[in-house]
Design a protein around this motif. Structure first.
Motif, short mmCIF file in Angstrom:
data_model
loop_
_atom_site.label_atom_id
_atom_site.label_comp_id
_atom_site.label_asym_id
_atom_site.label_seq_id
_atom_site.Cartn_x
_atom_site.Cartn_y
_atom_site.Cartn_z
N UNK A 181 57.72 -38.54 26.63
CA UNK A 181 58.46 -39.81 26.68
C UNK A 181 57.76 -40.94 25.91
N UNK A 182 56.45 -41.10 26.05
CA UNK A 182 55.80 -42.16 25.26
C UNK A 182 56.06 -42.01 23.76
N UNK A 183 56.12 -40.76 23.29
CA UNK A 183 56.41 -40.54 21.87
C UNK A 183 57.83 -40.99 21.53
N UNK A 184 58.75 -40.72 22.46
CA UNK A 184 60.14 -41.14 22.25
C UNK A 184 60.22 -42.66 22.16
N UNK A 185 59.52 -43.33 23.06
CA UNK A 185 59.55 -44.79 23.06
C UNK A 185 58.91 -45.35 21.77
N UNK A 186 57.86 -44.70 21.33
CA UNK A 186 57.21 -45.15 20.09
C UNK A 186 58.20 -45.03 18.92
N UNK A 187 58.95 -43.94 18.95
CA UNK A 187 59.95 -43.71 17.91
C UNK A 187 61.02 -44.80 17.95
N UNK A 188 61.46 -45.11 19.17
CA UNK A 188 62.49 -46.15 19.32
C UNK A 188 61.98 -47.49 18.81
N UNK B 181 67.21 -52.42 25.17
CA UNK B 181 68.09 -51.50 25.88
C UNK B 181 67.40 -50.18 26.21
N UNK B 182 66.63 -49.67 25.27
CA UNK B 182 66.00 -48.36 25.45
C UNK B 182 64.69 -48.46 26.24
N UNK B 183 63.93 -49.51 25.98
CA UNK B 183 62.58 -49.56 26.53
C UNK B 183 62.39 -50.66 27.57
N UNK B 184 63.36 -51.56 27.68
CA UNK B 184 63.22 -52.66 28.62
C UNK B 184 62.20 -53.70 28.17
N UNK B 185 61.90 -53.69 26.88
CA UNK B 185 60.91 -54.65 26.36
C UNK B 185 61.63 -55.73 25.56
N UNK C 59 72.56 -45.28 12.81
CA UNK C 59 72.09 -45.48 14.19
C UNK C 59 73.03 -44.83 15.19
N UNK C 60 74.32 -45.05 14.98
CA UNK C 60 75.31 -44.47 15.90
C UNK C 60 75.23 -42.95 15.86
N UNK C 61 75.07 -42.42 14.65
CA UNK C 61 74.98 -40.96 14.50
C UNK C 61 73.73 -40.43 15.21
N UNK C 62 72.62 -41.09 14.95
CA UNK C 62 71.35 -40.65 15.56
C UNK C 62 71.42 -40.67 17.08
N UNK C 63 71.97 -41.72 17.60
CA UNK C 63 71.95 -41.89 19.06
C UNK C 63 72.98 -41.04 19.78
N UNK C 64 74.12 -40.88 19.16
CA UNK C 64 75.22 -40.23 19.88
C UNK C 64 75.61 -38.86 19.36
N UNK D 125 68.88 -38.24 19.81
CA UNK D 125 69.57 -39.34 20.46
C UNK D 125 69.81 -39.06 21.92
N UNK D 126 70.12 -37.82 22.20
CA UNK D 126 70.38 -37.44 23.60
C UNK D 126 69.10 -37.61 24.44
N UNK D 127 67.98 -37.18 23.85
CA UNK D 127 66.69 -37.32 24.55
C UNK D 127 66.38 -38.80 24.79
N UNK D 128 66.60 -39.60 23.76
CA UNK D 128 66.32 -41.04 23.88
C UNK D 128 67.16 -41.63 25.01
N UNK D 129 68.45 -41.30 25.00
CA UNK D 129 69.32 -41.87 26.04
C UNK D 129 68.92 -41.37 27.42
#
Lengths: 290, 461
Positions: free
Chosen positions: A189-196, A34-38, A159-164, A169-173
């Motif tokens: 952004x690459x760092x965000x994706x690595x985190x995800x 969902x987040x990375x399309x992978x 997870x819900x808390x982190x993301x929402x 979470x806001x940055x990730x979304x």
């Protein structure tokens, strides 16, 4: 309650427990997609790797709680390294490259566990505090399975808390929605994706530790769980955490009551439900992307 | 003495021996020469001594990679031990020449297509004399087909399906020295109906494919034959590599079953028992695969107490009846304790008994047949093996039924008891098989004539 009612209630809780384990495995997979399309075909291998890590941690420390903390973290570190040094390099070449790479990673993990731990079945003991049964109104239920349900709920809440509810979470979304724009705003952004990716593999890791005392830890563990988790993601909708949660619970209950009432057909019920949902909604129950 | 009287005397002696239940040692055509056991201290499964030159070649066709790789290693150590023993005695005289035994690993990766290729390579390039197999009847079927095509001897030491030797699949080049699915089921039923006579309510839980169904059918047939008062309170078949047994266990608990009969192999069998004990279900499980010691240790003494194992390497108690048996056992066990490395240093390889003992002595039988045939010519080996009988070191006698090449044998039911009670079986120090789990205590013999291998009536030879 009488014995028949106790049996039906027990089946319901079995379904819930299995559904929660399914969710733990599937949530990481669907989040990464969902987040990375992978589509991370190595996800089940990370799950298996964590089960081996938990075996090792337990053998070294004798403490299940240390294993529960350490094994998912170690798995997440492996996940982060895979993302940083492998996946990021093929990301620009599209999905085929990512698919092939993750298949390759899963094979490497499989061979690695065989090299380190051999091919014999390994066994992880239940912690003393989680052994035994709870007796409630004529129902006897294993404490450990109730613990697994609780653990999955805690992970879901985190997870819900982190993301929402957090800036992260806001940055990730936002990065998922428009990576270029977020990048232009100065966010790495690459760092965000690595985190995800790390969080996704951590969730697989939690599932691996949770399942290890129930199942034999052996090199086929990934296949044993991987297919069911994949069905959950497809049926719930790629990338949808809530879809994965609901479908995991439905699959768990289908499996449990299926065995009770129509045992011969129990193994195919999940497939039937998946087929029905995909015919009506090809993107899955809550899916937005194909 | 007149000829008529001589015949009468011989007949009288023969009848007397029959009445005295002729000891099986005398009934066998050949037996393992335990007195001739050489110094085995140089045996190391990780670094086997491989003979060169003109050898008798045995290919172990099995999984040596993938999740089931350990199975291949179990076969390897068993067959290699027998080969090493015979090689140190000087080998076998065949076709006028003394030859040593060479064991070759042939990895099937558990895939029929790979098995076919590897078998053909073994025959055409390695020129093996025997294909020895294997885990999975679907793979054994491939081995038998290749053996038939190229006219090479095959030994089925580990696959269990009766169908492998029915009218459709039979080949005269292959010999089934293992026990069989239907026979195992009948043996378990015989034990409960004719020997134990205690529990009456049974639940069948098997894997949902041909093997699981065959195991269940055998048990049901056996109950009809030997225990008509028994009640089948439930019957289920689950998918292979099932993750969650809890729903089945809840059904079993509610059914009032007193024994669960399962044909499951590990990991399913292990997961089933572990999850049952975690759920507080203490019922006995009757099985053939719940004997893997690493797993038994995980379940512990209490959890493994009361399990029933149907074994093809049994003999009446006690285990050690003479010094030669002790010497043989110690030759193996001392090496396990002091020399062997992973994967051969776990509990799984501690004793040359159970499946390891069975695979080892099935191989000794094969080598004895070749020696007595005096040739590697498959036709001479077939002629020698059909109707042959062979006695293991334990005293167990195997007989090869000529018509369908299935071994006739007594089976044994092992009842698992805590370590302190294992002395009745393991009668030398430390007087128990393992200290961390229950294991063999009382042993009951299930006579061969009660559990004859299934013979396909359509098989005309």
């Amino acid at each position: 309650m009488d014995s028949t009612t106790a049996m039906y209630v027990a089946q319901g809780i079995h379904g819930l427990a299995y559904g929660m384990i399914l969710f733990l495995v599937a949530s990481g997979l669907t989040m990464i997609f969902g987040m990375m399309g992978i589509l991370n075909l190595a996800h089940a291998a990370f799950f298996m790797l964590s089960a081996y890590f938990s075996y090792q941690a337990l053998a070294m420390t004798g403490n299940y709680w240390i294993a529960l903390l350490a094994a998912p973290l170690a798995t997440a570190v492996v996940g982060v390294l895979v993302e940083r040094f492998l996946l990021r390099k093929v990301h620009a070449f599209g999905h085929v490259g990512e698919l092939l790479l993750t298949v390759g990673v899963s094979l490497v993990i499989l061979d690695a566990v065989k090299a380190f731990w051999g091919t014999e079945s390994l066994y992880v003991d239940l912690p003393e505090s989680l052994k035994g049964l709870i007796h409630v109104g004529g129902l006897e239920y294993p404490v450990y399975r109730l613990f697994v349900i609780g653990l999955a709920l805690v992970v879901l809440f985190i997870m819900a808390f982190l993301l929402y509810r957090t800036r992260l979470g806001m940055v990730v979304r936002a990065a998922v929605s428009d990576a270029d724009m977020v990048n232009a705003l100065g966010i790495n952004v690459p760092l965000v994706f690595m985190l995800v990716f790390g969080i996704g593999t951590w969730m697989a890791g939690v599932a691996g530790v949770a399942i290890a005392p129930i199942l034999t830890v052996f090199p086929g563990l990934a296949d044993q769980m991987g297919m069911d988790a994949f069905l959950v993601v497809v049926t719930g909708g790629f990338g949808s955490l809530s879809g994965a949660f609901i479908i995991s619970l439905v699959f768990g209950e289908l499996s449990s009551y299926g065995v009770q009432f129509i045992s011969a057909l129990a193994p195919v019920l999940m497939f039937v439900l998946m087929a029905i949902i995909l015919v009506i909604k090809p993107t899955g129950l809550f899916g937005e992307r194909e | 003495m007149r000829t008529g009287r001589k015949i009468l005397v011989v007949f009288a002696i023969f009848s007397l021996l029959l009445m005295l239940n002729l000891p099986k040692a005398l009934a066998a055509n050949a037996k393992y020469d335990a007195a001739g056991l050489p110094d085995m201290s140089d045996f190391d499964p990780s670094n086997p001594i491989i003979p060169t030159g003109d050898t008798i070649k045995i290919a172990i066709v099995a999984s040596f990679s993938g999740p089931a790789a350990i199975v291949g290693e179990i076969y390897f150590i068993s067959v290699q031990w027998a080969a090493h023993d015979i090689n140190k005695r000087g080998g076998i005289l065949v076709d006028g020449k003394r030859k040593k035994i060479q064991v070759i690993r042939a990895d099937t990766q558990s895939k029929p297509a790979v098995a076919k290729k590897v078998c053909e390579r073994m025959i055409l390039k390695e020129h093996v004399n025997v294909l020895w197999g294997t885990n999975g009847s679907h793979i054994m079927k491939v081995i038998n087909q290749v053996a038939k095509k190229y006219g090479v001897i095959a030994q089925c030491a580990a696959a269990l399906s009766d169908e492998l030797y029915d009218a459709r699949n039979f080949t005269r080049y292959s010999f089934m020295t293992s026990f069989q699915t239907n026979q195992i089921g009948r043996a378990a039923a015989y034990y409960y109906g004719q020997i134990r006579k205690k529990e009456k309510k049974f639940y069948i839980l098997c894997q949902d494919y041909l093997f699981g169904h065959s195991m269940a059918e055998g048990f049901k047939e056996g109950l009809k034959l030997y225990y008509p008062q028994a009640q089948l309170v439930g019957e289920d078949y689950h998918k292979l590599f099932l993750t969650d047994f809890a729903p089945y266990l809840t059904k079993i608990k509610a059914s009032g079953a007193e024994v669960v009969y399962t044909g499951d192999w590990i990991p399913d069998a292990a997961n089933l028992l572990v999850q049952a004990r975690q759920a507080g279900i203490k019922l006995p499980f009757a099985n053939i695969f719940l004997d893997e010691p690493n797993f038994l240790h995980k379940v512990g003494v209490e959890g493994t107490k009361g399990l029933l194992n149907i074994s093809q390497f049994g003999a009446p108690n006690p285990l050690f009846k003479n010094d030669l048996q002790i010497k043989f056992y110690k030759a193996w066990n001392d090496l396990w304790k002091t020399k062997w490395k992973a994967p051969f240093n776990t509990y799984l390889f501690k004793h040359p008994l159970g499946n390891i003992g069975s695979y080892m002595f099935q191989t000794y039988w094969l080598l004895s047949v070749i020696e007595r045939a005096g040739s590697l010519d498959p036709e001479k080996i077939i002629k020698q093996w059909e109707g042959d009988s062979y006695e293991y070191i334990s005293g167990k006698v195997m007989t090869m039924r000529p018509v369908d090449h299935k071994a006739i044998q007594d089976l044994h039911a092992f009842e698992y008891v805590p370590p302190a009670e294992q002395k009745q079986s393991f009668n030398i120090p430390p007087y128990s098989y393992f200290t961390g789990c229950s294991n063999t205590g009382p042993i009951s013999t299930i006579p061969a004539e009660k559990i004859m291998p299934k013979l396909d009536p359509k098989l005309k030879r």
